[in-house]
Design a protein around this motif. Sequence first.
Motif, mmCIF file in Angstrom:
data_model
loop_
_atom_site.group_PDB
_atom_site.id
_atom_site.type_symbol
_atom_site.label_atom_id
_atom_site.label_comp_id
_atom_site.label_asym_id
_atom_site.label_seq_id
_atom_site.Cartn_x
_atom_site.Cartn_y
_atom_site.Cartn_z
ATOM 1 N N ALA A 193 65.306 26.334 63.171
ATOM 2 C CA ALA A 193 65.207 26.762 61.785
ATOM 3 C C ALA A 193 65.362 28.345 61.930
ATOM 4 C CB ALA A 193 64.090 26.421 60.958
ATOM 5 N N GLN A 194 64.484 28.901 62.733
ATOM 6 C CA GLN A 194 64.501 30.412 63.116
ATOM 7 C C GLN A 194 65.690 30.861 63.551
ATOM 8 O OE1 GLN A 194 62.164 32.593 62.014
ATOM 9 N NE2 GLN A 194 63.898 33.940 62.437
ATOM 10 N N ALA A 195 66.646 30.108 64.299
ATOM 11 C CA ALA A 195 67.660 30.627 64.633
ATOM 12 C C ALA A 195 68.682 30.303 63.691
ATOM 13 C CB ALA A 195 68.313 29.682 65.971
ATOM 14 N N LEU A 196 68.711 29.363 62.883
ATOM 15 C CA LEU A 196 69.685 29.194 61.585
ATOM 16 C C LEU A 196 69.365 30.421 60.511
ATOM 17 C CD1 LEU A 196 69.354 25.594 60.754
ATOM 18 C CD2 LEU A 196 71.494 26.752 61.121
ATOM 19 N N ARG A 197 68.020 30.948 60.368
ATOM 20 C CA ARG A 197 67.790 31.897 59.696
ATOM 21 C C ARG A 197 68.512 33.195 60.026
ATOM 22 N NH1 ARG A 197 62.937 29.275 58.494
ATOM 23 N NH2 ARG A 197 61.933 30.050 60.001
ATOM 24 N N ASP A 198 68.492 33.497 61.434
ATOM 25 C CA ASP A 198 69.078 34.615 62.015
ATOM 26 C C ASP A 198 70.632 34.622 62.079
ATOM 27 O OD1 ASP A 198 66.535 35.319 62.741
ATOM 28 O OD2 ASP A 198 66.422 34.449 64.847
ATOM 29 N N ALA A 199 71.121 33.407 62.068
ATOM 30 C CA ALA A 199 72.545 33.340 61.778
ATOM 31 C C ALA A 199 73.184 33.534 60.512
ATOM 32 C CB ALA A 199 73.074 31.754 62.388
ATOM 33 N N LEU A 200 72.293 33.169 59.401
ATOM 34 C CA LEU A 200 72.592 33.344 58.210
ATOM 35 C C LEU A 200 72.563 34.979 57.817
ATOM 36 C CD1 LEU A 200 73.078 32.333 55.338
ATOM 37 C CD2 LEU A 200 70.625 31.911 55.106
ATOM 38 N N LYS A 201 71.505 35.448 58.395
ATOM 39 C CA LYS A 201 71.273 37.056 58.354
ATOM 40 C C LYS A 201 72.536 37.939 58.745
ATOM 41 C CE LYS A 201 66.429 37.263 58.117
ATOM 42 N NZ LYS A 201 64.972 38.000 58.922
ATOM 43 N N HIS A 202 73.012 37.420 59.885
ATOM 44 C CA HIS A 202 74.139 38.111 60.619
ATOM 45 C C HIS A 202 75.452 37.726 59.698
ATOM 46 C CE1 HIS A 202 76.845 39.466 63.755
ATOM 47 N NE2 HIS A 202 77.381 38.550 63.605
ATOM 48 N N ALA A 203 75.559 36.488 59.351
ATOM 49 C CA ALA A 203 76.919 36.156 58.452
ATOM 50 C C ALA A 203 76.953 36.922 57.209
ATOM 51 C CB ALA A 203 76.770 34.563 58.113
ATOM 52 N N GLU A 204 75.639 37.203 56.583
ATOM 53 C CA GLU A 204 75.712 38.003 55.105
ATOM 54 C C GLU A 204 76.024 39.504 55.558
ATOM 55 O OE1 GLU A 204 71.596 37.124 54.319
ATOM 56 O OE2 GLU A 204 71.892 35.543 52.988
ATOM 57 N N LYS A 205 75.508 39.933 56.732
ATOM 58 C CA LYS A 205 76.197 41.298 56.967
ATOM 59 C C LYS A 205 77.460 41.468 57.478
ATOM 60 C CE LYS A 205 71.697 42.926 58.988
ATOM 61 N NZ LYS A 205 70.861 43.170 60.244
ATOM 62 N N VAL A 206 78.047 40.535 57.702
ATOM 63 C CA VAL A 206 79.558 40.442 58.029
ATOM 64 C C VAL A 206 80.112 40.220 56.769
ATOM 65 C CG1 VAL A 206 81.446 38.877 58.920
ATOM 66 C CG2 VAL A 206 79.362 39.371 60.592
ATOM 67 N N VAL A 207 79.890 39.578 55.972
ATOM 68 C CA VAL A 207 80.486 39.518 54.593
ATOM 69 C C VAL A 207 80.346 40.577 53.729
ATOM 70 C CG1 VAL A 207 80.235 38.103 52.253
ATOM 71 C CG2 VAL A 207 80.080 36.783 54.295
ATOM 72 N N GLU A 208 79.112 41.342 54.013
ATOM 73 C CA GLU A 208 79.061 42.605 53.074
ATOM 74 C C GLU A 208 79.948 43.862 53.669
ATOM 75 O OE1 GLU A 208 75.402 45.932 51.886
ATOM 76 O OE2 GLU A 208 75.063 43.945 53.170
ATOM 77 N N ALA A 209 80.081 43.650 54.921
ATOM 78 C CA ALA A 209 81.033 44.692 55.582
ATOM 79 C C ALA A 209 82.425 44.605 55.225
ATOM 80 C CB ALA A 209 80.656 44.832 57.025
ATOM 81 N N ALA A 210 82.840 43.203 55.081
ATOM 82 C CA ALA A 210 84.138 42.798 54.981
ATOM 83 C C ALA A 210 84.492 43.121 53.352
ATOM 84 C CB ALA A 210 84.533 41.360 55.209
ATOM 85 N N GLN A 211 83.509 42.884 52.575
ATOM 86 C CA GLN A 211 83.835 43.315 51.055
ATOM 87 C C GLN A 211 83.705 44.829 51.033
ATOM 88 O OE1 GLN A 211 80.097 41.743 49.573
ATOM 89 N NE2 GLN A 211 81.191 39.726 48.697
ATOM 90 N N LEU A 212 83.172 45.623 51.636
ATOM 91 C CA LEU A 212 83.091 46.994 51.778
ATOM 92 C C LEU A 212 84.646 47.544 52.154
ATOM 93 C CD1 LEU A 212 79.754 47.890 52.866
ATOM 94 C CD2 LEU A 212 80.497 48.407 50.617
#
Length: 248
Positions: free
Chosen positions: A190-209
């Motif tokens: 579950a912790q690994a999934l949370r970490d992967a989700l945080k990383h994915a959110e950063k990637v999406v935010e950077a792509a939007q910018l």
Amino acid sequence: MAPLTPHWKQPSHPDIQDVVINEQEFTSKSLSKVSLPPFGLYAKMDFPPCTLADKPTYATVQIDQDKHLNLNSDLLYINHSCEPSLIFDTANLNILAGPNGLKAGEELTFFYPSSEWSMDQPFDCLCGKPTCRGRIAGAKDMSKEQLEGLWINGHIHKLLELKAAEDAKLSGNGNHFVKADRRATEDPTAQALRDALKHAEKVVEAAQLALHSYIESAGSGYNGASASRRGPTSRELSGEMGGDTVLA
């Protein structure tokens, strides 16, 4: 494990799966043809070819407390391992790469008790991993310690809670009941999934910018010279993705 006589067209997943058939019973296996990041989508359990099973067999996958699935494909050649390379996410009918990702040539395996409560054909595991659980008969017959650190589907968590409550009732001790959300917070997967989700959110935010900056530049007739800043630089985007740069 797979039916003795496959009734589907083979190979069923030629782009992602290489099936190795051995003469000895239950020794056939599958190798991945693709590499994936942690929790990347490997395959869908689609309808068709999947169908609901009338009853559980050694060739079905349990997807709910009282529902079982016929895969009807070469995905049946995905064997058990106590340190699996794949996750069968039955709630979403997805097959995912495990927390360590997946490499081309790696054997495709999943942890059978992650979906199976009581297996039709128990067996002695021969995975050879340091964490091998030995006899595999389903989650019903495994201790909490044997299941820790592994992906366990929601219907199995519910069945474990019911079993714990019943055991506590029989023993007269109500403290044995453990909620699924508490267990999830202590679970490394579950912790690994949370970490992967945080990383994915950063990637999406950077792509939007980056997209916003590109559209602004293209819309203003950018010709290679500008006195004003029109968006984050590639270096800043890289830093944003790494979480170490704050954009103005």
